[in-house]
Design a protein around this motif. Structure first.
Motif, short mmCIF file in Angstrom:
data_model
loop_
_atom_site.label_atom_id
_atom_site.label_comp_id
_atom_site.label_asym_id
_atom_site.label_seq_id
_atom_site.Cartn_x
_atom_site.Cartn_y
_atom_site.Cartn_z
N SER A 9 90.42 66.30 55.65
CA SER A 9 89.49 65.36 55.03
C SER A 9 89.00 65.83 53.67
O SER A 9 88.16 65.17 53.05
N GLY A 10 89.46 66.98 53.20
CA GLY A 10 89.09 67.48 51.89
C GLY A 10 87.85 68.34 51.86
O GLY A 10 87.33 68.64 50.78
N ASP A 66 81.91 72.50 50.07
CA ASP A 66 82.36 71.60 49.00
C ASP A 66 83.10 70.41 49.61
O ASP A 66 83.74 70.53 50.65
N GLY A 67 82.99 69.27 48.90
CA GLY A 67 83.81 68.12 49.23
C GLY A 67 83.09 67.02 49.99
O GLY A 67 82.02 67.23 50.57
N ARG A 68 83.69 65.85 49.94
CA ARG A 68 83.28 64.71 50.74
C ARG A 68 84.48 64.22 51.53
O ARG A 68 85.62 64.45 51.15
N VAL A 69 84.20 63.53 52.63
CA VAL A 69 85.29 63.08 53.49
C VAL A 69 86.14 62.06 52.74
O VAL A 69 85.69 60.96 52.41
N GLY A 74 92.74 65.60 50.97
CA GLY A 74 92.99 66.57 52.03
C GLY A 74 93.58 67.86 51.50
O GLY A 74 94.40 67.88 50.59
N ILE A 75 93.14 68.97 52.08
CA ILE A 75 93.57 70.30 51.62
C ILE A 75 94.86 70.69 52.35
O ILE A 75 94.89 70.74 53.58
N GLN A 76 95.91 70.95 51.58
CA GLN A 76 97.20 71.35 52.14
C GLN A 76 97.41 72.85 52.08
O GLN A 76 98.05 73.42 52.97
N GLY A 106 80.21 76.26 46.00
CA GLY A 106 80.59 74.87 45.81
C GLY A 106 80.74 74.45 44.36
O GLY A 106 81.04 73.28 44.09
N GLU A 107 80.55 75.35 43.39
CA GLU A 107 80.68 74.98 41.98
C GLU A 107 82.15 74.81 41.61
O GLU A 107 83.02 75.56 42.04
#
Length: 410
Positions: A9-10, A66-69, A74-76, A106-107
């Motif tokens: 989901s990133g 970090d990130g939003r859904v 998505g992280i591979q 998270g920066e």
């Protein structure tokens, strides 16, 4: 114990697990809370609404770094690196083609976008249709990042400039790994794509248009007993030596084998073992002992002696295929994560008992063990608490004495 996960989901999440809370103890506390919630629900009056039961395990804290859904982000692939300011950071390769460097808080530090990922792909290769691009490997140092896609596109780029060195390898690459000591040395393999080892630095020396020379290129194993060619399907790679000039490597295949290669000896594998009943998708070499940990597509994670090929143990309780394996700094613990949305921690000794687990809600694509975060034993925690109590008592006594002096003076 502290872990960082990247998911489909990133999101990048930080998981803190108290090493002093056992899995059995945490499960017992969760069962008591569930029982109490069920009892309270049974005693509710008409019209009242029951509060949601807390099913989380004790000793586990999860926060989003970090990130939003967003599934397109998505992280591979994911790895840790040192940024120019000597701060630790993550390098992540996303489904939409972005390669981001994100700080531990998270920066956003760096972003590169591969515009080819927006193009539609439909290529028939070796009897299969490749319908989309995806990252099969990522590594980052303090100055460069190195990436590879399933289309065989290798990019070696500096963070400081937009200039990049590119190399085109055969299609249908399945995995790219870099050497532990030299981040520019990498190995690639895939479907009908035999193992090869390259040095990205030679791309700069060879100049534009020159074809680089591999450090090592493997040959397929000999024909089988029917004199038929053995198909090639490399699923994961691990460097097992510190020598990057003449490396030794371990390779897993989709045909249930683990093979060991020695660039000093020969191009064919020096050892070839069939160790599983199912295709092996992930491989992790121990940096402490001559051991390998491998996972198949059925959620089986097993431990193997790299010297003899003997599989001497398995880790139980995993549901769903495993996507990532990570080891602790001392090699005494292993963390596995995958499609069942759990990060599970096991011992790596003879018992291989489960130590703890954390539910992260999303399907995890990568897990990284934070070696710089140190755990404290129960005795060290008790000693620190005792010291804090004595310091508080000393401060209170001094304050009381000071108040008495003021009263006498008045």
């Amino acid at each position: 114990m502290r872990f960082y996960t990247g998911d489909e989901s990133g999101l990048i999440k930080c998981i803190d697990i108290d090493a002093n809370v056992s899995l059995l103890e945490a499960q017992a506390q969760a069962a008591k809370r569930t029982k109490a919630a069920a009892k309270a629900k049974a005693n509710l009056k008409a019209g009242e609404q029951a509060a949601a039961a807390d099913t989380s395990l004790a000793g586990v804290e999860i926060r989003t770094v970090d990130g939003r859904v967003n599934r397109s982000n998505g992280i591979q692939q994911m790895c840790t690196t040192k940024w120019a300011t000597n701060d630790r950071a993550f390098a992540v390769a996303r489904k939409n083609g972005n390669i981001d460097v994100v700080g531990f808080e998270g920066e956003q530090l760096f972003t590169y976008t591969d515009e080819k990922f927006a193009e539609r792909v439909s290529i028939k290769y070796n009897g299969r249709t490749i319908s989309e691009r995806s990252y099969v490997g990522l590594s980052a140092s303090d100055s460069h990042f190195l990436s590879c896609t399933n289309m065989g596109e290798v990019r070696y780029q500096s963070f400081a400039t937009s200039e990049a060195k590119l190399m085109k390898l055969p299609l249908d690459a399945c995995r790219m790994r870099t050497h532990n000591e030299r981040s520019s040395v990498f190995a690639v393999g895939g479907r009908e794509h035999e193992l090869s080892v390259w040095d990205a630095e030679t791309l700069q020396e060879s100049g534009a248009g020159a074809k680089p020379t591999p450090i090592f290129r493997a040959k397929n194993v000999a024909n089988d007993f029917l004199n038929l060619r053995v198909p090639v399907w490399i699923t994961d790679i691990q460097f097992t030596s510190e020598d990057a000039t003449n490396p030794t490597l371990a390779v897993s295949t989709g045909h249930k084998q683990i093979r060991l290669y020695d660039a000093r000896a020969q191009q064919r594998p020096v050892n070839d073992w069939e160790v599983s009943k199912h295709p092996i998708y992930h491989l992790q070499a121990s940096h402490v002992r001559p051991e390998l940990y491998f996972a198949d597509n059925m959620g089986n994670v097993q431990q193997m002696d790299m010297r003899t090929g003997h599989v001497f143990g398995a880790f139980k309780g995993i549901a769903g295929a495993v996507k990532s394996i990570s080891l602790s700094e001392d090699g005494a613990k292993i963390a596995v994560a995958g499609l069942d949305r759990y990060v599970r921690v096991f011992e790596t000794g003879s018992m291989r008992r489960p130590l703890h687990r954390a539910y992260v809600k999303q399907r995890v694509s990568h897990v990284v063990w934070d070696w710089e975060h140190k755990d404290f034993s129960t005795q060290e925690i008790e000693e620190q608490e005792a010291e804090d109590i004595w310091e508080t008592m000393d401060k209170a006594a001094l304050k009381k004495k000071s108040n008495k002096r003021k009263a006498v003076a008045i």
